[in-house]
Design a protein around this motif. Structure first.
Motif, PDB file in Angstrom:
ATOM      1  N   MET A  86      29.850  38.974  45.420  1.00 40.12           N
ATOM      2  CA  MET A  86      28.771  38.785  44.484  1.00 40.12           C
ATOM      3  C   MET A  86      27.457  38.573  45.196  1.00 40.12           C
ATOM      4  O   MET A  86      27.056  39.365  46.001  1.00 40.12           O
ATOM      5  CB  MET A  86      29.088  37.583  43.597  1.00 40.12           C
ATOM      6  CG  MET A  86      29.538  38.066  42.310  1.00 40.12           C
ATOM      7  SD  MET A  86      29.435  37.579  40.698  1.00 40.12           S
ATOM      8  CE  MET A  86      27.869  37.321  40.215  1.00 40.12           C
ATOM      9  N   TYR A  87      26.824  37.501  44.932  1.00 38.80           N
ATOM     10  CA  TYR A  87      25.500  37.220  45.456  1.00 38.80           C
ATOM     11  C   TYR A  87      25.516  35.900  46.207  1.00 38.80           C
ATOM     12  O   TYR A  87      25.961  34.901  45.677  1.00 38.80           O
ATOM     13  CB  TYR A  87      24.497  37.184  44.299  1.00 38.80           C
ATOM     14  CG  TYR A  87      23.080  37.046  44.735  1.00 38.80           C
ATOM     15  CD1 TYR A  87      22.406  35.857  44.541  1.00 38.80           C
ATOM     16  CD2 TYR A  87      22.422  38.095  45.339  1.00 38.80           C
ATOM     17  CE1 TYR A  87      21.106  35.717  44.936  1.00 38.80           C
ATOM     18  CE2 TYR A  87      21.122  37.962  45.733  1.00 38.80           C
ATOM     19  CZ  TYR A  87      20.465  36.764  45.536  1.00 38.80           C
ATOM     20  OH  TYR A  87      19.175  36.634  45.943  1.00 38.80           O
ATOM     21  N   LEU A  88      25.065  35.904  47.437  1.00 35.45           N
ATOM     22  CA  LEU A  88      25.009  34.705  48.267  1.00 35.45           C
ATOM     23  C   LEU A  88      26.378  34.051  48.425  1.00 35.45           C
ATOM     24  O   LEU A  88      26.514  32.838  48.373  1.00 35.45           O
ATOM     25  CB  LEU A  88      24.000  33.697  47.706  1.00 35.45           C
ATOM     26  CG  LEU A  88      22.549  34.112  47.733  1.00 35.45           C
ATOM     27  CD1 LEU A  88      21.702  33.051  47.032  1.00 35.45           C
ATOM     28  CD2 LEU A  88      22.058  34.298  49.146  1.00 35.45           C
ATOM     29  N   PHE A  89      27.390  34.854  48.609  1.00 38.79           N
ATOM     30  CA  PHE A  89      28.743  34.380  48.839  1.00 38.79           C
ATOM     31  C   PHE A  89      29.274  33.524  47.690  1.00 38.79           C
ATOM     32  O   PHE A  89      30.054  32.610  47.892  1.00 38.79           O
ATOM     33  CB  PHE A  89      28.814  33.600  50.159  1.00 38.79           C
ATOM     34  CG  PHE A  89      28.267  34.360  51.321  1.00 38.79           C
ATOM     35  CD1 PHE A  89      28.937  35.465  51.809  1.00 38.79           C
ATOM     36  CD2 PHE A  89      27.076  33.993  51.906  1.00 38.79           C
ATOM     37  CE1 PHE A  89      28.436  36.182  52.877  1.00 38.79           C
ATOM     38  CE2 PHE A  89      26.563  34.690  52.971  1.00 38.79           C
ATOM     39  CZ  PHE A  89      27.243  35.789  53.464  1.00 38.79           C
ATOM     40  N   ILE A  90      28.820  33.807  46.487  1.00 32.91           N
ATOM     41  CA  ILE A  90      29.299  33.085  45.313  1.00 32.91           C
ATOM     42  C   ILE A  90      30.189  34.034  44.522  1.00 32.91           C
ATOM     43  O   ILE A  90      29.780  35.128  44.160  1.00 32.91           O
ATOM     44  CB  ILE A  90      28.120  32.601  44.431  1.00 32.91           C
ATOM     45  CG1 ILE A  90      27.259  31.617  45.195  1.00 32.91           C
ATOM     46  CG2 ILE A  90      28.642  31.965  43.159  1.00 32.91           C
ATOM     47  CD1 ILE A  90      26.034  31.158  44.434  1.00 32.91           C
ATOM     48  N   GLY A  91      31.397  33.593  44.249  1.00 28.53           N
ATOM     49  CA  GLY A  91      32.337  34.407  43.502  1.00 28.53           C
ATOM     50  C   GLY A  91      32.287  34.112  42.018  1.00 28.53           C
ATOM     51  O   GLY A  91      31.493  33.297  41.535  1.00 28.53           O
ATOM     52  N   GLY A  92      33.137  34.769  41.273  1.00 29.34           N
ATOM     53  CA  GLY A  92      33.193  34.613  39.825  1.00 29.34           C
ATOM     54  C   GLY A  92      33.474  33.195  39.361  1.00 29.34           C
ATOM     55  O   GLY A  92      32.779  32.672  38.493  1.00 29.34           O
ATOM     56  N   PRO A  93      34.484  32.538  39.934  1.00 29.79           N
ATOM     57  CA  PRO A  93      34.775  31.168  39.477  1.00 29.79           C
ATOM     58  C   PRO A  93      33.607  30.201  39.722  1.00 29.79           C
ATOM     59  O   PRO A  93      33.342  29.336  38.886  1.00 29.79           O
ATOM     60  CB  PRO A  93      35.992  30.760  40.321  1.00 29.79           C
ATOM     61  CG  PRO A  93      36.616  32.049  40.724  1.00 29.79           C
ATOM     62  CD  PRO A  93      35.506  33.036  40.854  1.00 29.79           C
ATOM     63  N   GLU A  94      32.926  30.368  40.848  1.00 31.66           N
ATOM     64  CA  GLU A  94      31.793  29.487  41.137  1.00 31.66           C
ATOM     65  C   GLU A  94      30.672  29.689  40.131  1.00 31.66           C
ATOM     66  O   GLU A  94      30.024  28.733  39.687  1.00 31.66           O
ATOM     67  CB  GLU A  94      31.271  29.724  42.558  1.00 31.66           C
ATOM     68  CG  GLU A  94      32.203  29.233  43.642  1.00 31.66           C
ATOM     69  CD  GLU A  94      33.211  30.281  44.072  1.00 31.66           C
ATOM     70  OE1 GLU A  94      33.203  31.390  43.500  1.00 31.66           O
ATOM     71  OE2 GLU A  94      34.019  29.973  44.968  1.00 31.66           O
ATOM     72  N   ILE A 128      30.974  30.676  37.031  1.00 26.28           N
ATOM     73  CA  ILE A 128      31.398  30.087  35.759  1.00 26.28           C
ATOM     74  C   ILE A 128      31.212  28.575  35.776  1.00 26.28           C
ATOM     75  O   ILE A 128      30.722  27.982  34.807  1.00 26.28           O
ATOM     76  CB  ILE A 128      32.868  30.465  35.449  1.00 26.28           C
ATOM     77  CG1 ILE A 128      32.953  31.974  35.150  1.00 26.28           C
ATOM     78  CG2 ILE A 128      33.415  29.663  34.276  1.00 26.28           C
ATOM     79  CD1 ILE A 128      34.348  32.504  35.045  1.00 26.28           C
ATOM     80  N   ILE A 129      31.572  27.940  36.881  1.00 27.45           N
ATOM     81  CA  ILE A 129      31.396  26.481  36.992  1.00 27.45           C
ATOM     82  C   ILE A 129      29.915  26.120  36.922  1.00 27.45           C
ATOM     83  O   ILE A 129      29.540  25.166  36.221  1.00 27.45           O
ATOM     84  CB  ILE A 129      32.038  25.964  38.297  1.00 27.45           C
ATOM     85  CG1 ILE A 129      33.560  26.076  38.194  1.00 27.45           C
ATOM     86  CG2 ILE A 129      31.626  24.522  38.577  1.00 27.45           C
ATOM     87  CD1 ILE A 129      34.296  25.793  39.471  1.00 27.45           C
ATOM     88  N   ILE A 130      29.068  26.876  37.606  1.00 28.02           N
ATOM     89  CA  ILE A 130      27.625  26.607  37.570  1.00 28.02           C
ATOM     90  C   ILE A 130      27.094  26.772  36.151  1.00 28.02           C
ATOM     91  O   ILE A 130      26.312  25.949  35.674  1.00 28.02           O
ATOM     92  CB  ILE A 130      26.885  27.522  38.561  1.00 28.02           C
ATOM     93  CG1 ILE A 130      27.247  27.129  39.994  1.00 28.02           C
ATOM     94  CG2 ILE A 130      25.381  27.456  38.351  1.00 28.02           C
ATOM     95  CD1 ILE A 130      26.772  28.101  41.046  1.00 28.02           C
ATOM     96  N   LEU A 131      27.512  27.817  35.456  1.00 30.92           N
ATOM     97  CA  LEU A 131      27.067  28.021  34.080  1.00 30.92           C
ATOM     98  C   LEU A 131      27.525  26.886  33.164  1.00 30.92           C
ATOM     99  O   LEU A 131      26.771  26.443  32.290  1.00 30.92           O
ATOM    100  CB  LEU A 131      27.559  29.366  33.552  1.00 30.92           C
ATOM    101  CG  LEU A 131      26.883  30.606  34.145  1.00 30.92           C
ATOM    102  CD1 LEU A 131      27.565  31.871  33.644  1.00 30.92           C
ATOM    103  CD2 LEU A 131      25.408  30.628  33.808  1.00 30.92           C
TER     104      LEU A 131
END
Length: 90
Positions: A1-9, A11-14
Motif C-alpha cells: 500500500m502506502y508507506l508500508f501500511i497494509g489493509g488491516p492497519e 482499517i484500524i486507523i479509520l
C-alpha cells in the motif's frame, strides 16, 4: 500500500478516527484537508511559475535540467551496454 501500511492497519486507523471525531465530522475533515492540499499545490505551482518567468526574463537557460537528465540517461545506457554480458552470466 502506502508507506508500508497494509489493509488491516488502515482499517484500524479509520476506526480510531471515527471514534475520536465521530462519523458526522469525517466528511468535513476530509473536505478541509482536500482544500488545504489544493492550496499548497497551487502555491507551489505559482512559485515554480514565478521562478521560471524570472529566469526567462533574466535571460537564463531554464532547460539546464533537461540537459543534465539527458547526460545521465546516456551514461546509464552506456553502463547497461558494458555490463549487459556480465549480468547475463549470473
Amino acid at each position: 500500500m502506502y508507506l508500508f501500511i497494509g489493509g488491516p492497519e488502515v482499517i484500524i486507523i479509520l476506526l480510531i478516527v471515527v471514534m475520536v471525531f465521530g462519523a458526522d465530522k469525517i466528511p468535513e475533515i476530509a473536505r478541509g484537508l482536500g482544500k488545504g492540499m489544493a492550496q499548497i499545490r497551487n502555491a507551489t505551482d505559482d512559485i515554480k511559475r514565478e521562478i521560471n518567468n524570472s529566469a526567462k526574463d533574466a535571460g537564463l537557460d531554464t532547460d539546464v535540467t533537461k540537459d543534465i537528465k539527458k547526460t545521465i540517461d546516456d551514461a546509464k545506457e552506456d553502463i547497461d551496454k558494458m555490463t549487459g554480458p556480465i549480468k547475463r552470466m549470473k
